[in-house]
Design a protein around this motif. Sequence first.
Motif: not given
Length: 388
Positions: A70-72, A349-350, A353-354, A359-360, A362-363, A365
């Motif tokens: 899910t990398e951005t 990391l999970d 995301k929650s 969570s909003n 930009t992640l 890594q």
Amino acid sequence: MASAAASISSPFLVKSSSSMGVGPISHSPRTLSLPLGKPCSAFGIGFLSISIPRRSHRSPFRVLSVAAPTETPAEFEEMASGTKRKYYMLGGKGGVGKTSCAASLAVKFANNGHPTLVVSTDPAHSLSDSFAQINPEKAREEFRDASQKNGGTGVKDFMDGMGLGMLVEQLGELKLGELLDTPPPGLDEAIAISKVMQFLESQEYNMFTRIVFDTAPTGHTLRLLSLPDFLDASIGKILKLKQKLASATSAIKSVFGQESNQQDSADKLEKLRERMVKVRELFRDTETTEFVIVTIPTVMAVSESSRLHSSLRKENVPVKRLVVNQILPASGSDCKFCAMKRKDQMRALDMIKSDPELSNLTLIQAPLVDMEIRGVPALRFLGDIVWR
Ligand SMILES: Nc1ncnc2c1ncn2[C@@H]1O[C@H](COP(=O)(O)OP(=O)(O)OP(=O)(O)O)[C@@H](O)[C@H]1O
């Protein structure tokens, strides 16, 4: 003002001597001169400026692949677009990699043609070999000195001695003694930052289009953020007291020395107040400023980052990106320790995301690399992985 200048034509980290040097900075497209001479004031703030020639570079570092479905990307293009000056402030808990991320971002900006300046205001920052240090005690002294000339504890003692305690009583609500004897936490940093801003606004530093702040750890940063409001009020009180005293008897006035000295100090305080207000505005300006949160994939760090974002949001500080640093690569071996550690990290990391606060964002890594990140080649390497 500077007595000497070092010419930088290749990617070096530059150590400014013991204090901030100010003076004319001259530069050609690929070289930069940085003043290294005389300290300019009581504030020894380290400035690191980097100008990197564009040339191919084969890094001695390697990164094992980081499985990150899910990398951005950091959308570096957006960060580097435009020649209008932008400020990037990297913050997070101690040791997560703020300095490494800030320095690698600066190297990347420089590689993309931006004259870039890295500023550290953290007296305990870890690039201490490359940065000079702020001297918080001296900064505080200067403030205290200016304040006392305007009716601080010195005034109180004198007025007590003159049997004018009543006037002191009247002024008691101003709580000046308290302010001056126990400076609020973060004052040093607030003063240092405002001093930095003073330099950044000066003509010599006009050329820099990207300013990267390697900020202090979370707690300090937060205190700093709430400080300008406090200082605004406190300095206002000192000035108010000064006005009251100015209308007192000339005998009292004479104790403070020349009228002009008193005025000088008042001007200093007023300027400090104005700068504080500017810093506060700058921190909240979405057009020019971005606060990037840096964290590591542990439950504790993630929780702290969540709190940090919440408080930054309350302060209206613009935050868009969250760097999760030091992610263990997926191991091809049967290292049990690595597998456990990575599982833990994936859980963290999970959690991000929650998390409603995180969570909003930009992640981004960033992998744990297998070498210490020191020197421009390493920073360039890290920058190319993180800031894409
Ligand atoms: N992605 C990474 N891979 C490997 N080592 C890293 C990585 N990021 C940071 N480090 C190392 O971790 C240590 C701490 O990093 P750094 O000094 O950048 O953190 P910091 O958050 O600025 O710390 P402080 O709050 O103490 O100033 C350094 O030795 C650095 O080289």
